[in-house]
Design a protein around this motif. Structure first.
Motif, mmCIF file in Angstrom:
data_model
loop_
_atom_site.group_PDB
_atom_site.id
_atom_site.type_symbol
_atom_site.label_atom_id
_atom_site.label_comp_id
_atom_site.label_asym_id
_atom_site.label_seq_id
_atom_site.Cartn_x
_atom_site.Cartn_y
_atom_site.Cartn_z
ATOM 1 N N ARG A 142 0.948 -1.343 -0.165
ATOM 2 C CA ARG A 142 -0.285 0.140 0.422
ATOM 3 C C ARG A 142 0.635 1.208 -0.050
ATOM 4 N NH1 ARG A 142 -3.757 -3.094 3.999
ATOM 5 N NH2 ARG A 142 -5.278 -3.414 2.930
ATOM 6 N N THR A 143 1.666 1.085 0.818
ATOM 7 C CA THR A 143 3.213 2.455 0.899
ATOM 8 C C THR A 143 3.821 2.799 -0.343
ATOM 9 O OG1 THR A 143 2.893 1.653 3.421
ATOM 10 C CG2 THR A 143 4.633 3.408 2.220
ATOM 11 N N LEU A 144 4.058 1.592 -1.163
ATOM 12 C CA LEU A 144 4.861 1.774 -2.501
ATOM 13 C C LEU A 144 3.730 1.910 -3.740
ATOM 14 C CD1 LEU A 144 7.553 -1.029 -2.311
ATOM 15 C CD2 LEU A 144 7.979 1.142 -1.568
ATOM 16 N N ASP B 108 2.684 -1.889 -9.132
ATOM 17 C CA ASP B 108 0.994 -2.480 -9.141
ATOM 18 C C ASP B 108 0.781 -3.325 -7.925
ATOM 19 O OD1 ASP B 108 -1.190 -3.343 -10.161
ATOM 20 O OD2 ASP B 108 -0.036 -4.869 -11.633
ATOM 21 N N ARG B 109 0.448 -2.293 -6.653
ATOM 22 C CA ARG B 109 0.633 -3.615 -6.112
ATOM 23 C C ARG B 109 -0.784 -4.309 -5.335
ATOM 24 N NH1 ARG B 109 -4.140 -2.385 -1.929
ATOM 25 N NH2 ARG B 109 -5.701 -1.367 -2.676
ATOM 26 N N ALA B 110 -2.062 -4.060 -6.637
ATOM 27 C CA ALA B 110 -2.834 -5.174 -6.785
ATOM 28 C C ALA B 110 -2.642 -6.873 -7.301
ATOM 29 C CB ALA B 110 -3.792 -4.789 -8.188
ATOM 30 N N GLU B 111 -1.211 -6.293 -7.576
ATOM 31 C CA GLU B 111 -0.179 -8.251 -7.885
ATOM 32 C C GLU B 111 0.481 -8.221 -6.884
ATOM 33 O OE1 GLU B 111 -0.687 -9.848 -10.782
ATOM 34 O OE2 GLU B 111 -2.827 -8.619 -11.265
ATOM 35 N N ALA B 112 0.872 -7.712 -6.077
ATOM 36 C CA ALA B 112 1.583 -8.285 -4.798
ATOM 37 C C ALA B 112 1.075 -9.041 -3.972
ATOM 38 C CB ALA B 112 1.531 -6.558 -3.509
ATOM 39 N N THR B 113 1.838 -10.154 -3.973
ATOM 40 C CA THR B 113 2.269 -11.155 -3.321
ATOM 41 C C THR B 113 3.614 -11.246 -2.222
ATOM 42 O OG1 THR B 113 4.097 -12.321 -5.055
ATOM 43 C CG2 THR B 113 1.341 -12.350 -5.528
ATOM 44 N N VAL B 114 3.097 -12.649 -1.950
ATOM 45 C CA VAL B 114 4.184 -12.900 -0.574
ATOM 46 C C VAL B 114 4.749 -13.973 -0.348
ATOM 47 C CG1 VAL B 114 2.627 -13.111 1.499
ATOM 48 C CG2 VAL B 114 4.549 -12.254 1.663
ATOM 49 N N SER B 115 5.664 -14.830 -0.197
ATOM 50 C CA SER B 115 6.462 -15.539 0.058
ATOM 51 C C SER B 115 7.535 -15.537 0.861
ATOM 52 C CB SER B 115 6.908 -16.892 -1.458
ATOM 53 O OG SER B 115 8.485 -15.968 -1.828
ATOM 54 N N ALA B 116 7.099 -17.149 1.675
ATOM 55 C CA ALA B 116 8.656 -17.799 2.822
ATOM 56 C C ALA B 116 9.794 -17.477 1.959
ATOM 57 C CB ALA B 116 8.367 -18.878 2.605
ATOM 58 N N GLU B 117 10.556 -17.173 2.600
ATOM 59 C CA GLU B 117 12.200 -16.481 2.248
ATOM 60 C C GLU B 117 12.685 -18.030 1.180
ATOM 61 O OE1 GLU B 117 16.506 -14.270 3.157
ATOM 62 O OE2 GLU B 117 15.576 -15.502 4.185
ATOM 63 N N ASP B 118 12.476 -19.450 2.118
ATOM 64 C CA ASP B 118 13.194 -20.385 1.304
ATOM 65 C C ASP B 118 12.508 -20.968 0.871
ATOM 66 O OD1 ASP B 118 11.167 -20.824 2.844
ATOM 67 O OD2 ASP B 118 12.596 -23.100 4.664
ATOM 68 N N ASP B 119 11.185 -20.471 -0.079
ATOM 69 C CA ASP B 119 9.974 -21.391 -0.868
ATOM 70 C C ASP B 119 9.616 -20.111 -1.639
ATOM 71 O OD1 ASP B 119 8.963 -23.367 -2.367
ATOM 72 O OD2 ASP B 119 7.424 -23.724 -0.811
ATOM 73 N N GLN B 120 10.674 -19.274 -2.238
ATOM 74 C CA GLN B 120 9.867 -18.290 -3.036
ATOM 75 C C GLN B 120 8.530 -18.737 -4.739
ATOM 76 O OE1 GLN B 120 12.808 -15.174 -4.164
ATOM 77 N NE2 GLN B 120 13.004 -16.012 -2.028
ATOM 78 N N THR B 121 9.079 -20.298 -4.633
ATOM 79 C CA THR B 121 7.932 -20.131 -5.944
ATOM 80 C C THR B 121 6.232 -20.434 -5.319
ATOM 81 O OG1 THR B 121 8.338 -22.616 -5.275
ATOM 82 C CG2 THR B 121 10.103 -22.278 -6.569
ATOM 83 N N VAL B 122 5.970 -20.486 -4.019
ATOM 84 C CA VAL B 122 5.300 -20.409 -3.899
ATOM 85 C C VAL B 122 4.654 -19.124 -2.557
ATOM 86 C CG1 VAL B 122 3.389 -21.911 -1.825
ATOM 87 C CG2 VAL B 122 5.116 -23.159 -2.583
ATOM 88 N N GLN B 123 3.786 -18.558 -3.959
ATOM 89 C CA GLN B 123 3.934 -17.136 -3.866
ATOM 90 C C GLN B 123 2.094 -16.940 -3.233
ATOM 91 O OE1 GLN B 123 4.675 -14.632 -6.976
ATOM 92 N NE2 GLN B 123 7.515 -15.364 -6.856
#
Length: 84
Positions: A28-30, A37-52
């Motif tokens: 939201r800040t960025l 494009d904040r609508a496309e933002a995802t989060v993942s674990a650092e050691d499993d970035q393929t799962v977003q």
């Protein structure tokens, strides 16, 4: 021609829910910047970035509007004007 890029910014959080809250805040800040494009933002674990995991619903609602609520919301979608 303009390309799309992804920024990877590691941070710490006690659990996935806290990580999602932090990531939504960052998005939201960025997202105040027109090139983000904040609508496309995802989060993942650092050691499993393929799962977003998506952070925002972003469902198309018609008439140039999208849902602005978090991805897992339980209430009806709330729309905002598209500014992209």
């Amino acid at each position: 021609m303009t390309g799309r890029y992804v920024v990877h910014v590691p941070f710490t959080a006690p659990d996935q829910d806290a990580a999602r809250r932090t990531a939504r805040l960052l998005a939201r800040t960025l997202g105040q910047q027109p090139q983000v494009d904040r609508a496309e933002a995802t989060v993942s674990a650092e050691d499993d970035q393929t799962v977003q995991s998506r952070l925002f619903c972003d469902r198309l609602l018609g008439a140039g509007r999208r849902c602005a609520l978090r991805a897992e919301h339980q209430v009806p979608c709330a729309s905002v004007e598209l500014d992209r």
